[in-house]
Design an enzyme around this catalytic site. Sequence first.
Site, short mmCIF file in Angstrom:
data_model
loop_
_atom_site.label_atom_id
_atom_site.label_comp_id
_atom_site.label_asym_id
_atom_site.label_seq_id
_atom_site.Cartn_x
_atom_site.Cartn_y
_atom_site.Cartn_z
N SER A 74 0.80 -1.22 0.00
CA SER A 74 0.00 0.00 0.00
C SER A 74 0.84 1.27 0.00
O SER A 74 0.28 2.35 -0.14
CB SER A 74 -0.94 0.02 1.21
OG SER A 74 -0.20 -0.01 2.41
N LYS A 77 -6.85 3.57 8.50
CA LYS A 77 -5.83 4.51 8.01
C LYS A 77 -6.37 5.93 8.01
O LYS A 77 -5.67 6.88 8.40
CB LYS A 77 -5.39 4.11 6.61
CG LYS A 77 -4.64 2.79 6.54
CD LYS A 77 -4.29 2.43 5.11
CE LYS A 77 -3.55 1.10 5.03
NZ LYS A 77 -3.23 0.73 3.63
#
Length: 823
Positions: A695, A738
């Site tokens: 990511s 996140k």
Amino acid sequence: MKDDHVSETTHQTQTLPLIPLDGVVIFPYTVVTVPLNDGIEAAAHAAMKENQLALLVAYRRDAPEDAPLALRLHRVGVVARIEQIGRLPNGASGMVVRGLVRAELIDQTQEEPYPRFRYVERHDHVEHTEELEQLMTEVHAAIDAVLELRPGIPQEIRNFVRSINDPGHLADNTGYSPDYTFEERQDLLETFDVVERLRKVLAFYRKQLALMDVQARIRQEVQDAAARQQREFYLRQQLRAIQKELGEDNPEADELAELREKLEAANLSPAARKEADRELNRLSRMNSASPEYQMVRTYLEWMAELPWNTFTGAPIDIAHTRQVLDEDHYGLQKIKERILEYLAVRQRRQALTDGHERVREPILAFVGPPGVGKTSLGQSIARALGRQFARMSLGGVRDEAELRGFRRTYIGSQPGRLIQELRRAGTSDPVILLDEIDKLGHDYRGDPAAALLEVLDPEQNDTFTDHYLNVPFDLSKVLFIATANTMDTVPPALRDRMEVIELSGYTVDEKVHIAQRHLIPKQLRANGLRPDEVIFEEEALRVIIHDYTREAGVRNLERQIGAVLRKVTRRLVEDEPAPPSTPVVITVEFVRSALGRPRFFNEARERIDQPGVATGLVWTPAGGDIVFVEASVVEGNRELRLTGQLGDVMRESAEAALTCVRARAHTLGIDPRFFDTHAVHIHVPGGAVPKDGPSAGITMATALASAATGRLVRDDVAMTGEITLRGRVLPVGGVKEKVLGAHRAGIGAIILPRRNDIDLDDLPRDVREALTFVLVDTLDEVLAAALLPHPAATISNLFASVTQVESQPEDITSTGVAAPPQA
């Protein structure tokens, strides 16, 4: 080695060869055989040629091996005459020495070919007094008593000890007792005063005598106990025979009858009833003194005490359940809705089947960072359902037998923890919380996660078989709830048996409400305060949340609130006996004085002060957070260096990011030969923490593009997304965590893959409104949104850009992020 004690003697100093001894102490008045090795044989032969005299001194055990010889030796040894040098019976070289007198070393006069030392003799000075005579008598008696208790001591040795009349000779001869340690022997040798030496010998033998008396008493007690058990066995056998002849009942029969009644009242299942009857018949034919008798009896008591068909659950009341969940937890709407759906389905199913159909409970798994309320949710569910609550901590459990029990073939065996918790709960339908299921271990003793496969399978747990019970037990009525920080470490087969419900971190507003409704009242009670004595301002709470805690949950927030309230308690106690008439108001200033300097601040705008730094988003078991990716380009030979303890997947993402940036060199205004003549170094700070995953792909590419072009990355933008060689941005996981972590860190805009658009629906409304999201498909869109247009942008420009974005919310690009200001 010389000291003032030497000057007190009237003897003149002399020199002799020195023979160092390892772990051996030689006393005067004795003849001893000493083995020779290459290191001391030269000194022994030199002494034989000179006058047959040598110094025998033991090594110090606490001295370093590289120290000079004088420092590795004890201060006191013995002058000995070497009677003979030859071969020992085992074939090794040895010598026979006779100790003559104590010697105190002064200094070394020779090193080669053998050591030679200067010394002074320390003779015994004896003054015969009544005290000395009485001491001699007591020492003789103590030694004689120990030798009498010690088996195998010849009478000649006892007679020899009795014949010694010299005090120093008597004390020195005891030094060869095998019970002395090396340190005790050396201490005895260094005791020059004869009376003090005899006192030490007397204390030593009295201690030995006491120890031998205790050992003899223990041996006698063991023998008496064995004889008593044997005698009781024969008496019980005779008593049983007499009672049998008289037709009288015995106490064992009464115990069996009582145990039989308990088993009848336990309402056992058919299989358990059959096994219990078989074991009860065996027990009736056993001797009560047999060890197996107690094992079978304990097994039957377990069978009788288990709740085979005992239920305590109250009728399901959806309104009451909603009230309990709202009272105990703020927010968590998704979890509350799932619990209410489960209860509504169960209530309707029971009404349709009239309770005759077997109802299998689902297995719920609460997954989320620490401190978000996973364990307390299980307690609230149990309270809402009116069931007993049991918690099993599985962290660190490595033995399968802890869950499934130990077989009865082992001494001290018992059921597993599941059966034990059911007995403590006293019901067949408790709520059992399997806490920290992701931290199960496994080793040669088995895999506890594999043992849970049967427990957590609704199709199998109605016939769960514990190794100790060895009969099926119905666990289908138990409501199992599992908690974990992450499901990555849970085996796929076990994960498939659970319905995973994810709990994300709390927003600032949610933390404020939780603190006001739950944490502050709890800490008031914990710190001895009444609600009317303290007023906690909301702004002070927000300061604690922003400046002193940065977590997904509220555990550290509760600790900081407790720290502030302890200051209030101390102030009130110091003000007694005149307590304040008005409550203490906890303001922002009070918080800062109580907690000190802030521990957290907006790192993004301070860290991005030069090109080559980009802000990424990461997911951890403790919640989401931001991470900085740094890239540096220096003159070199096309080397790509990666640091920061990166995993293989993250390294491959860095290589793909470099290729994507090189492929867009013309678009970005980079010389095509730039990367052929420069080396690239990518570093992710926090090198002590392992990092992996794809990511960070677009974050690395943005940092590389910034370093190569000299353009700064926007300090209020964070990003996450996987990158391909074609520059496509692929979706990633953990978006909610996140985003919440970025929101806590003060980020204003977030770049996400377009296919993660669906994950934004899970975010709280206040978070969605506070952040700007940029949804992208390609790396070109990422760089257009993240890079400032000119390398001349400075830190002041960046702060000005933030002010511009906040003051001009209408200046939004088509991608949904505030347009960067022009430098």
